[in-house]
Scaffold this active site. Structure first.
Site, PDB file in Angstrom:
ATOM      1  N   ASP A  21      48.690  58.101  66.017  1.00  0.00           N
ATOM      2  CA  ASP A  21      49.361  58.752  65.034  1.00  0.00           C
ATOM      3  C   ASP A  21      50.115  58.460  64.278  1.00  0.00           C
ATOM      4  O   ASP A  21      50.546  57.673  65.180  1.00  0.00           O
ATOM      5  CB  ASP A  21      48.522  60.045  66.043  1.00  0.00           C
ATOM      6  N   ASP A  23      53.270  61.364  62.676  1.00  0.00           N
ATOM      7  CA  ASP A  23      53.705  62.483  63.167  1.00  0.00           C
ATOM      8  C   ASP A  23      53.396  62.995  64.825  1.00  0.00           C
ATOM      9  O   ASP A  23      52.556  63.658  65.215  1.00  0.00           O
ATOM     10  CB  ASP A  23      53.611  63.696  62.557  1.00  0.00           C
TER      11      ASP A  23
END
Length: 390
Positions: A21, A23
């Protein structure tokens, strides 16, 4: 082997590809942009509700925008809200830094030819905008995917399945690294293994479906997943990208050759620390006019706070018998020793053990660490005291 919190430490299948991922997992965008929504809402006379925002963590921007407009009763459509607020986020993206251990793991996988992808719920153009400020990231990732490139974003498994397809990897042989609950849910729905490094460090109970829960990517051990092990430890010490903290010492407590300092960290300084930075570290401490000292630093969480509050506990190595109060303290953290135990991570009773001091003391005599004492982040000072670098 303690892999942090609750986990199934040994993978049942060989991992051949990794999906990250963005953020809050590899990039500290959430810290860099943390006041944007708060300030935006204030213009409309609204007050940010932290619990609601925590529950929105990791969701698609379009979905979040619609719910924000509804929850705060903003006089805007979701599209109007997005067009108005996105430029404020974009201004902050250049300030976002790689989270501890992210660059290390990315470069390690690339070195060993392990395919790895970036899969974010952000729009593809926003993903590209964020990583454009991180050296080499655009070239290193095998696959980069935004939430607008699949039918449904997380918690749907679509984006992870598409990432695996583009890498030519079977889902069962993929490992996802995530910071949000929706991301963990999506990875499990895709039939993949998942390591969680929570952006909500005081709510690890919400990540119970993950195969492993870590406090920091510095705790990640590739060999557990059948991946090539790291080879960058030097005498039980790990070089890291430097962290800098400033504060005021309220008192010093000499114990067994190490002076524990109680500090009030400068707000802007402590806020710049990522949430995923728990552990035992070492580096240099400049203490007012007293000089520069070797230091061991424990970083964990306040167990008595309802919100994630970082506790920083430095300990000057060596005998230092002078009364300390109101002194300015600068900490340059250059290396990592170990993760904190569950009890220590809440820093209710952390006590630097002799082994930590020995590792830090020896490592800081090595050129790769001793040379960092001349960093411009530490003002010039006359070095003195038995805990000081000679």
């Amino acid at each position: 082997m303690d892999c942090g919190g609750f986990c199934s430490c040994r993978a049942e299948t060989q991992i051949s590809a990794v999906i990250f991922d963005l953020d809050g997992t590899t990039l500290n965008t959430e810290k860099a942009t943390k006041d944007v929504l708060k300030d935006f809402l204030a213009k409309y006379g609204k007050v940010l509700d932290k619990e609601k925002e925590d529950n929105r963590l990791g969701k698609m921007h379009k979905e979040s925008a619609a719910s924000i407009v509804k929850d705060y009763e903003l006089p805007l459509t979701a599209d109007e809200f997005s067009k108005e607020i996105i430029p404020y986020y974009q201004e902050r993206w250049p300030q976002a830094k790689a989270l501890p251990g992210a660059n290390r793991l990315i470069r390690h996988l690339h070195k060993h030819g392990v395919p790895f992808a970036l899969a974010s719920n952000s729009l593809r153009k926003h993903v590209e905008g964020k990583i454009s400020h991180q050296e080499g990231w655009e070239e290193l990732f095998s696959v980069i995917l935004g939430g607008d490139e699949v039918n449904s974003g997380k918690p749907s498994p679509d984006i992870f399945l598409e990432a695996a397809k583009r890498m030519g990897a079977d889902a069962v042989h993929c490992l996802v690294i995530e910071d949000s609950v929706v991301g963990v849910t999506a990875a499990k729905a895709a039939g993949m293994k998942v390591v969680a490094v929570p952006s909500l460090p005081t709510q690890t109970h919400r990540y119970s479906t993950a195969n492993s829960v870590l406090h920091s990517l510095l705790e990640f051990q590739p060999e557990i997943w059948g991946l090539p092990p790291f080879e960058d430890w030097v005498q039980n010490a790990l070089p890291i990208e430097h962290l800098f903290v400033e504060g005021i010492v309220s008192k010093g407590d000499p114990r067994d050759g190490c002076t524990f300092l109680s500090i009030t960290a400068d707000e802007s300084s402590s806020e710049s620390l990522p949430d995923q930075v728990s552990g035992v570290y070492f580096g240099w401490a400049r203490l007012g006019t007293h000089g520069i000292f070797k230091v061991v630093v424990a970083i964990g969480w306040d167990p008595h706070s309802d919100i994630a509050t970082t506790i920083i506990q430095p300990c000057l190595i060596g005998e230092f018998n002078e009364y300390i109060s109101g002194e300015q303290l600068q900490l340059l953290i250059v290396g990592y020793i170990r993760q904190l135990s569950i009890e220590e991570n809440n820093l209710g009773g952390f006590d630097t053990i002799e082994k930590d001091k020995s590792i830090a003391d020896g490592a800081l005599d090595l050129p790769m660490f001793s040379n960092t004492m001349s960093s411009p982040l530490l003002a010039e000072s006359t070095c003195r005291g038995s805990g000081c670098c000679e």
